[in-house]
Design an enzyme around this catalytic site. Structure first.
Site, PDB file in Angstrom:
ATOM      1  N   SER A 113       1.009  -1.289  -0.280  1.00 39.16           N
ATOM      2  CA  SER A 113       0.085  -0.301   0.323  1.00 39.16           C
ATOM      3  C   SER A 113       0.831   1.349  -0.319  1.00 39.16           C
ATOM      4  O   SER A 113       0.114   2.581  -0.349  1.00 39.16           O
ATOM      5  CB  SER A 113      -1.152  -0.066   1.026  1.00 39.16           C
ATOM      6  OG  SER A 113       0.315  -0.030   1.935  1.00 39.16           O
TER       7      SER A 113
ATOM      8  N   HIS B  18      -5.347  -3.769  -1.556  1.00 38.84           N
ATOM      9  CA  HIS B  18      -4.905  -2.022  -2.723  1.00 38.84           C
ATOM     10  C   HIS B  18      -5.084  -3.098  -4.171  1.00 38.84           C
ATOM     11  O   HIS B  18      -4.752  -2.447  -5.001  1.00 38.84           O
ATOM     12  CB  HIS B  18      -4.011  -2.386  -2.259  1.00 38.84           C
ATOM     13  CG  HIS B  18      -4.022  -0.678  -1.573  1.00 38.84           C
ATOM     14  ND1 HIS B  18      -4.092   0.231  -1.821  1.00 38.84           N
ATOM     15  CD2 HIS B  18      -3.589  -1.340   0.071  1.00 38.84           C
ATOM     16  CE1 HIS B  18      -5.018   1.204  -0.164  1.00 38.84           C
ATOM     17  NE2 HIS B  18      -4.271   0.200   0.972  1.00 38.84           N
TER      18      HIS B  18
ATOM     19  N   LYS C 282     -11.919  -0.027  -0.393  1.00 42.65           N
ATOM     20  CA  LYS C 282     -10.973   0.863  -0.876  1.00 42.65           C
ATOM     21  C   LYS C 282     -12.320   1.196  -2.472  1.00 42.65           C
ATOM     22  O   LYS C 282     -13.057   1.661  -2.510  1.00 42.65           O
ATOM     23  CB  LYS C 282      -9.887   0.398  -0.932  1.00 42.65           C
ATOM     24  CG  LYS C 282      -9.294   0.289   0.246  1.00 42.65           C
ATOM     25  CD  LYS C 282      -7.920  -0.452   0.446  1.00 42.65           C
ATOM     26  CE  LYS C 282      -7.030  -0.613   1.975  1.00 42.65           C
ATOM     27  NZ  LYS C 282      -7.513   0.515   2.817  1.00 42.65           N
TER      28      LYS C 282
HETATM   29  N1  PMP Z   1      -4.990  -4.892   4.880  1.00 45.35           N
HETATM   30  C1  PMP Z   1      -4.251  -4.252   3.925  1.00 45.35           C
HETATM   31  C2  PMP Z   1      -3.311  -4.632   3.158  1.00 45.35           C
HETATM   32  C3  PMP Z   1      -4.980  -2.593   3.906  1.00 45.35           C
HETATM   33  O1  PMP Z   1      -4.095  -1.878   2.889  1.00 45.35           O
HETATM   34  C4  PMP Z   1      -5.938  -2.353   4.113  1.00 45.35           C
HETATM   35  C5  PMP Z   1      -6.402  -0.600   4.645  1.00 45.35           C
HETATM   36  N2  PMP Z   1      -5.100  -0.355   4.192  1.00 45.35           N
HETATM   37  C6  PMP Z   1      -6.367  -3.133   5.290  1.00 45.35           C
HETATM   38  C7  PMP Z   1      -6.057  -4.965   4.860  1.00 45.35           C
HETATM   39  C8  PMP Z   1      -7.542  -2.571   6.348  1.00 45.35           C
HETATM   40  O2  PMP Z   1      -8.865  -3.061   5.148  1.00 45.35           O
HETATM   41  P1  PMP Z   1     -10.078  -2.168   6.213  1.00 45.35           P
HETATM   42  O3  PMP Z   1      -9.790  -0.279   5.916  1.00 45.35           O
HETATM   43  O4  PMP Z   1     -11.261  -2.132   5.154  1.00 45.35           O
HETATM   44  O5  PMP Z   1      -9.882  -2.226   7.607  1.00 45.35           O
END
Ligand code: PMP
Length: 400
Positions: free
Chosen positions: A186, A214, A244
């Site tokens: 990310s 992502h 997302k």
């Molecule tokens: N896993 C990854 C790899 C992420 O980048 C993110 C969000 N930044 C999440 C999980 C968390 O997802 P959520 O916002 O749905 O809790």
């Protein structure tokens, strides 16, 4: 009133963060989160959201969300093991399984929760997890929760993974072994080396876990990174988020039917936290249908990502190793990164600085998140601001 020890802990901690450029100010956004946002009375080009396909404000999603509230109410009432599964939950999970090319899927309240749920439902203190050095915080916390031994391998370094897995086998200390990685990283936008990872996993009997938060909606024509490499049959856990590209909120784990059956009886956030609400489910379901029916939004996203990346690179910025629309602009020093972001903000571009502990110290960056909803004019305006601020702060040469 806080006790003395808590008060001094908090005050000293906050002062330390502020003095070191590590304190993040959070602005209030008035109205919807789209390609343009309003803060106070000023409009900004928004390059900080994960709303990759602009679906967070899509009229088709809003319509079905309203309808679901009318038919099913605003809340799901309880955890599903106690009060039953709404028909909407079943529909969403069937659609997610079709989207991910798996036998089944289970929905959670967030992507973060998926990692809290799934890792510890399967791994325990007799086991070992090999975790990429740049994995997301929720993966790291999920691994810790499981009490398994965690062995970090160098970022995307498959030789290191193989070596560490062979050493772990030789030690004879562990029962099960898992390799876990982001699909798309990310903070840098690079893609995990899944084919190599699967080869090692098959050879050494590692359970495979890919969090493609992502990637879904972005890579593999929108179907995600696992599909991009045709590995749907080889990855045991495909984790994703509905917050997302899908534009709503929630998360899911897709895999074999037995895995999903197990998670439904053994994963604690499923057992002890209220299920997704009807509006969230209906909107997510619609988003996935749209994604599966047409590549238009995905293509526009890729086009916009490439346009911004090429523009920033031409100006002389270091955009790292991104293979996706995630466009980091790596500045380095934390304070300088925050100043840079502040100047962008003054000029009407909302692109937040990302600094330690989200990324390693000394690699502070502005992370630009172009979406399919940005117009070319917005991206050109962004590049003009980057040019102006970059020259002013001596980041890029005057002659460029
Ligand atoms: N896993 C990854 C790899 C992420 O980048 C993110 C969000 N930044 C999440 C999980 C968390 O997802 P959520 O916002 O749905 O809790």
């Amino acid at each position: 009133m806080a006790t003395k020890s808590l008060r001094s802990f908090l005050e000293n901690g906050l002062t330390h963060l502020k003095e070191n450029g590590l304190y993040n100010e959070i602005e209030t956004v008035h109205g919807a989160n789209g390609p343009m946002i309003t803060i106070g009375s000023k409009n900004f080009i928004n390059l900080s959201s994960n709303n990759y396909l602009g679906l967070a404000t899509d009229a088709r999603l809003k319509k079905v969300a309203h309808e679901a509230i009318d038919s099913h109410g605003v809340g799901s009432g309880s955890v599903r093991t106690i009060n039953g599964t709404l028909d909407l939950h079943d529909k969403l999970e069937n659609k997610l399984a079709a989207f991910k090319g798996t036998e089944a899927a289970i929905a959670y309240q967030s992507g973060f929760n998926c990692n809290m749920a799934a890792i510890s439902a399967v791994m325990d203190k007799q086991d070992v997890i090999f975790s990429d050095a740049l994995n997301h915080a929720s993966i790291i916390d999920g691994c810790r929760l499981s009490k398994a031994t965690i062995i970090r391998y160098g970022h995307s370094d498959m030789d290191d993974l193989r070596k560490k897995a062979i050493d772990a086998i030789s030690s004879g200390k562990y029962k099960k072994m898992m390799v876990i990685t982001d699909g798309v990283f990310s903070m840098d936008g690079d893609i995990a080396k899944l084919p190599d990872m699967v080869e090692i996993a098959e050879e050494l009997d590692l359970i495979t876990y890919v969090d493609d938060a992502h990637g879904s909606g972005v890579t593999g024509n929108g179907y995600g990174t696992v599909k991009q490499f045709g590995l749907e049959d080889k990855i045991d856990f495909q984790v994703g988020t509905l917050s997302k590209a899908i534009g709503v909120v929630g998360g899911y784990v897709a895999g074999k039917r037995t895995l999903v059956d197990w998670l439904k009886v053994c994963s604690r956030p499923f057992l002890f936290s209220t299920a997704l609400s009807p509006a969230d489910i209906a909107a997510s379901l619609k988003a996935i249908e749209l994604l599966m029916d047409s590549k238009e939004l995905n293509q526009k996203l890729c086009e916009n990502g490439n346009y911004l990346k090429q523009g920033l690179e031409k100006l002389g910025y270091n955009i790292g190793t991104s293979e996706t629309p995630i466009t980091p602009c790596i500045i380095g020093d934390e304070k300088e990164t925050q100043q840079f972001s502040k100047r962008l903000y003054d000029e009407g571009v909302y692109a937040k600085s990302i600094v330690f502990p989200t990324v390693p110290k000394g690699t502070g960056r502005i992370r630009n998140m172009p979406t399919s909803a940005h117009t070319k004019e917005m991206l050109d305006q962004t590049l003009a601001v980057y040019e102006k601020v970059g020259k002013e702060m001596g980041m890029i040469k005057e002659s460029l």
